[in-house]
Design a protein around this motif. Sequence first.
Motif, short mmCIF file in Angstrom:
data_model
loop_
_atom_site.label_atom_id
_atom_site.label_comp_id
_atom_site.label_asym_id
_atom_site.label_seq_id
_atom_site.Cartn_x
_atom_site.Cartn_y
_atom_site.Cartn_z
N SER A 106 0.83 -1.24 0.07
CA SER A 106 -0.03 -0.19 0.24
C SER A 106 0.83 1.32 -0.11
CB SER A 106 -0.99 0.04 1.33
OG SER A 106 -0.21 -0.23 2.35
N SER A 107 2.05 1.34 0.15
CA SER A 107 2.85 2.37 0.13
C SER A 107 4.36 1.90 -0.49
CB SER A 107 3.22 2.84 1.65
OG SER A 107 3.90 1.96 2.31
N ARG A 108 5.30 2.96 -0.77
CA ARG A 108 6.34 2.73 -1.35
C ARG A 108 7.53 1.83 -0.40
NH1 ARG A 108 9.34 4.69 -5.78
NH2 ARG A 108 7.26 4.64 -6.81
N SER A 109 7.30 2.40 0.90
CA SER A 109 8.25 1.77 1.97
C SER A 109 7.94 0.46 2.06
CB SER A 109 8.24 2.80 2.95
OG SER A 109 6.96 2.55 3.60
N LEU A 110 6.60 0.05 2.09
CA LEU A 110 6.18 -1.37 2.35
C LEU A 110 6.26 -2.24 1.13
CD1 LEU A 110 2.70 -1.04 4.06
CD2 LEU A 110 4.73 -2.09 5.14
N GLU A 111 6.20 -1.42 -0.11
CA GLU A 111 6.51 -2.34 -1.42
C GLU A 111 8.29 -2.80 -1.23
OE1 GLU A 111 6.74 -1.43 -6.18
OE2 GLU A 111 5.93 -0.08 -4.78
N THR A 112 9.00 -1.49 -0.80
CA THR A 112 10.68 -2.08 -0.84
C THR A 112 10.86 -3.21 0.18
OG1 THR A 112 11.07 0.47 -1.55
CG2 THR A 112 12.69 -1.04 -0.51
N PHE A 113 9.98 -3.02 1.15
CA PHE A 113 10.29 -4.08 2.25
C PHE A 113 9.90 -5.40 2.06
CE2 PHE A 113 8.54 -6.65 5.79
CZ PHE A 113 9.46 -6.82 6.50
N TRP A 114 8.81 -5.50 1.28
CA TRP A 114 8.39 -6.69 0.89
C TRP A 114 9.23 -7.40 -0.34
CZ3 TRP A 114 6.31 -9.68 4.03
CH2 TRP A 114 5.30 -9.33 5.13
N LYS A 115 9.86 -6.50 -1.09
CA LYS A 115 10.43 -6.85 -2.36
C LYS A 115 11.97 -7.38 -1.66
CE LYS A 115 8.42 -4.35 -6.15
NZ LYS A 115 8.62 -3.24 -7.02
N LEU A 116 12.35 -6.84 -0.76
CA LEU A 116 13.81 -7.24 -0.10
C LEU A 116 13.38 -8.58 0.50
CD1 LEU A 116 14.88 -4.06 1.73
CD2 LEU A 116 15.91 -5.19 0.02
N GLY A 117 12.31 -8.82 0.90
CA GLY A 117 11.88 -10.16 1.45
C GLY A 117 11.62 -11.34 0.47
N LYS A 118 11.60 -10.86 -1.04
CA LYS A 118 11.41 -11.86 -1.94
C LYS A 118 9.80 -12.05 -2.16
CE LYS A 118 14.33 -14.81 -3.52
NZ LYS A 118 15.16 -15.90 -3.74
N VAL A 119 9.21 -11.29 -1.92
CA VAL A 119 7.45 -11.20 -2.07
C VAL A 119 7.27 -10.21 -3.07
CG1 VAL A 119 5.34 -10.95 -1.11
CG2 VAL A 119 7.39 -12.02 0.20
N ILE A 120 6.50 -10.58 -4.07
CA ILE A 120 6.23 -9.65 -5.15
C ILE A 120 4.35 -9.41 -4.93
CG2 ILE A 120 7.85 -10.24 -6.63
CD1 ILE A 120 5.84 -12.03 -8.45
N PRO A 121 4.08 -8.34 -5.54
CA PRO A 121 2.51 -8.01 -5.55
C PRO A 121 1.73 -8.72 -6.82
CG PRO A 121 3.75 -6.19 -6.46
CD PRO A 121 4.71 -7.26 -6.24
N ILE A 122 0.58 -9.42 -6.09
CA ILE A 122 -0.20 -10.18 -7.23
C ILE A 122 -1.44 -9.43 -7.17
CG2 ILE A 122 -1.06 -11.90 -5.70
CD1 ILE A 122 -0.70 -13.92 -8.10
N VAL A 123 -2.09 -9.16 -8.45
CA VAL A 123 -3.22 -8.29 -8.45
C VAL A 123 -4.49 -9.17 -8.49
CG1 VAL A 123 -4.59 -6.29 -9.59
CG2 VAL A 123 -2.18 -6.38 -9.32
#
Length: 285
Positions: A106-123
């Motif tokens: 939901s935010s740029r910081s959360l997006e970066t955090f989860w991508k560092l954890g090798k999790v990508i967004p699925i719509v």
Amino acid sequence: VLPEAAPLSVSARLWTAASSVTMLVIGSGAKFLLRGLNTTVVHGRENLDTVLSSSSDGVTRPLLSVINHHSCFDDPGIWGAILSASQLMDTRRMRWGASASEVIFSSRSLETFWKLGKVIPIVRGWGVDQPAMRFLQDKLDRGGWVNIFPEGKVTVSDSINPLRWGVGRLIWDCVTSPTIVPVIHCGMDSVLPNPASDDEPQPCVLRPGNLVTVNIGRPLDMSGLVAELRQKRVEATEARRLITEHVREVMESLYQETRDLHRQNILRWLESWTDRVDMTPSLMT
């Protein structure tokens, strides 16, 4: 065989280091929560160890783990409780996962955090051919490990719910038929409860003092079924449906087994707890 990687740039090395630290810290925190503040019993650990150890020499087969979804803490919780520190921080072999874009991106910081954890967004609603699915497919084609929640949402019931066809798509379209490892757990919804209704917010406070049972099933090879469907020239949509249904049957059988194990573990856990309690009547009573 995984292709030899080209030298990484400075920015890529920094990202890899940050990703490794993120997964180690979050995974270690999850391990403390589930093994320290709660009790986690793991059955079938050897099934996962066998698959991961067989790929440690650089010759690897794609790995697809399928897991039921009882809580928003299932991942990183389950993998943090199971995997070692070296496995958690291995950015090359650690799992790739996906989560609903509207939930944790939901935010740029959360997006970066989860991508560092090798999790990508699925719509949700974009179907099985959306960019996230193509990304996960590419990771499998390169011999990587992908973890998905094929039920598609957090749900707790007496059985495995109908699975989304994405799992069938990943298996059907994979260049090399992946090894499938089914994982079922019970009790995570007590560690992080779900909202009582759709109108209530997701609770964010993790609770101690619960028992979690994790059951890792035997690795599943579906290459025979895939070959049979291709030989019969079954249309792709129907093939994905049949594969998805087969995965659901495997998960359902493991789910019922895990529910029985969870009941037994609760009884042993309560007996162990009462054995440690001083039952001597107090002089003050």
